[in-house]
Design an enzyme around this catalytic site. Structure first.
Site, PDB file in Angstrom:
ATOM      1  CB  CYS A  96      -0.776   0.013   1.384  1.00 52.56           C
ATOM      2  SG  CYS A  96      -1.776   1.367   1.349  1.00 52.56           S
ATOM      3  CG  HIS A 167       0.311  -4.187  -7.901  1.00 55.64           C
ATOM      4  ND1 HIS A 167      -0.801  -2.975  -6.990  1.00 55.64           N
ATOM      5  CD2 HIS A 167      -0.208  -3.167  -9.184  1.00 55.64           C
ATOM      6  CE1 HIS A 167      -1.197  -1.960  -7.799  1.00 55.64           C
ATOM      7  NE2 HIS A 167      -0.636  -2.851  -9.527  1.00 55.64           N
TER       8      HIS A 167
END
Length: 338
Positions: A96, A167
């Site tokens: 994040c 990711h």
């Protein structure tokens, strides 16, 4: 079904989106895919209201709890609480990019500290019997992703972690907003495939920019001979959830009929009724359904009814029925006009 098998398709942890109501709704579309909570920080798990933060319905299984933090002792304590609540997996957020996360020394900035990530994962793994996994980026800022990704994965693999969700973008902590970090940094799927090729013993899932089940299948069945273990869908699963209705057949090979949008509403109905009886407001559930009729006649009316009429005092399932009927009526009119 085994947890590794369910990882063939998962729905990403997304702040303000993948709450318990969203997950129950997604489960009405797929019985197989692995679902993730929103990220919850370790201090919040330890000191906050556990039922509000961690409570979930049994229908959601398999479901993973994603936690954020960088203190091994805190993370171990939070993981113990999560495991006691019945989650099937504990996942550490190493991806994040928000300012709040950076100030707390966790999330994507941990890509700079692979040994700390390994210490955190060791503490979690020693505390719980359920799988402990890592979700990371390929690097941050000026890091060389070919170095940073492998360093992060190898450090945690060395202490026994075998499952990673990657990711396939860098996170730019300087100069890009969290929203921009979801789109602007270029995707590098090839690097994630290289990770799987060079670390074939690890379970590797890919995340980032994947918008359809066709793309999911392409990642799982690539022509280069590298078979990724899983694909994680993010915004596509949220904004066009109907695609999940084909997942059990297409991704998991189940001999079942696809779940269409109307069938999903019927399957979600008992959950909604139970929550309404507990005093949960209808919009808390209908807000996750707005994309269900994407691309169909009447989709705009469906969204309007769920958005506006759900706010009325005492609004109940009749609002959902009116929204569904708006789509049925629009489709009937189109068929009659054809």
């Amino acid at each position: 079904m085994s947890l590794p098998r369910s990882r063939r398709l998962s729905v990403a942890p997304m702040m303000d989106w993948t709450d318990r109501h969203c997950r129950a709704f997604h489960r009405a579309l797929t019985s197989q895919a692995l679902l993730y909570t929103e990220m919850v920080t370790a201090p919040a798990v330890i000191h906050g209201d556990p039922e509000r933060l961690l409570g979930f319905d049994a229908v959601e299984h398999p479901v993973a709890l994603q936690i954020g933090g960088s203190d091994p002792a805190q993370l171990a304590q939070a993981a113990r609480i999560g495991a006691a609540y019945g989650y099937d997996e504990i996942n550490l957020n190493v991806g994040c990019p928000s300012d709040r996360v950076q100030s707390g020394r966790f999330g994507a900035c941990l890509m700079r500290e692979p040994e700390l990530v390994a210490d955190c994962m060791a503490a979690i793994r020693e505390t719980v019997d359920i799988p402990a996994t890592v979700k990371c980026r390929i690097g941050v800022d000026d890091q060389n992703p070919a170095v940073s990704l492998f360093a992060t994965v190898d450090a945690s693999a060395a202490i026994g972690i075998d499952t990673f969700i990657v990711h396939a973008r860098k996170a730019w902590l300087k100069g890009l907003s969290p929203k921009e970090n979801r789109d602007v940094p270029p995707l590098d799927y090839a690097l994630v495939r290289r990770l799987k090729r060079e670390r074939p013993h690890l379970n590797i899932s890919i995340n980032g920019g994947i918008a359809s089940l066709d793309e999911v299948e392409a990642h799982l069945n690539a022509a280069d001979g590298v078979r990724l273990d899983g694909v994680m869908l993010g915004r596509a699963a949220y904004h066009e959830p109907a695609l999940l209705g084909q997942a059990d057949r297409r991704i998991f090979g189940q001999p079942t009929a696809d779940i269409d949008a109307f069938a999903a509403l019927e399957r979600y109905r008992p959950y909604m009724a139970a929550r309404l009886a507990e005093g949960v407001a209808l919009p808390a559930m209908t807000r996750h359904m707005l994309g269900l009729m994407h691309g169909r006649p009447g989709a705009r009316a469906f969204r309007r009814i769920l958005t506006v009429e759900a706010l009325a005092p005492g609004a109940g399932l009749e609002v959902v029925d009116r929204a569904a009927d708006a789509v049925r009526d629009a489709e009937t009119r189109r068929e009659q006009a054809a």
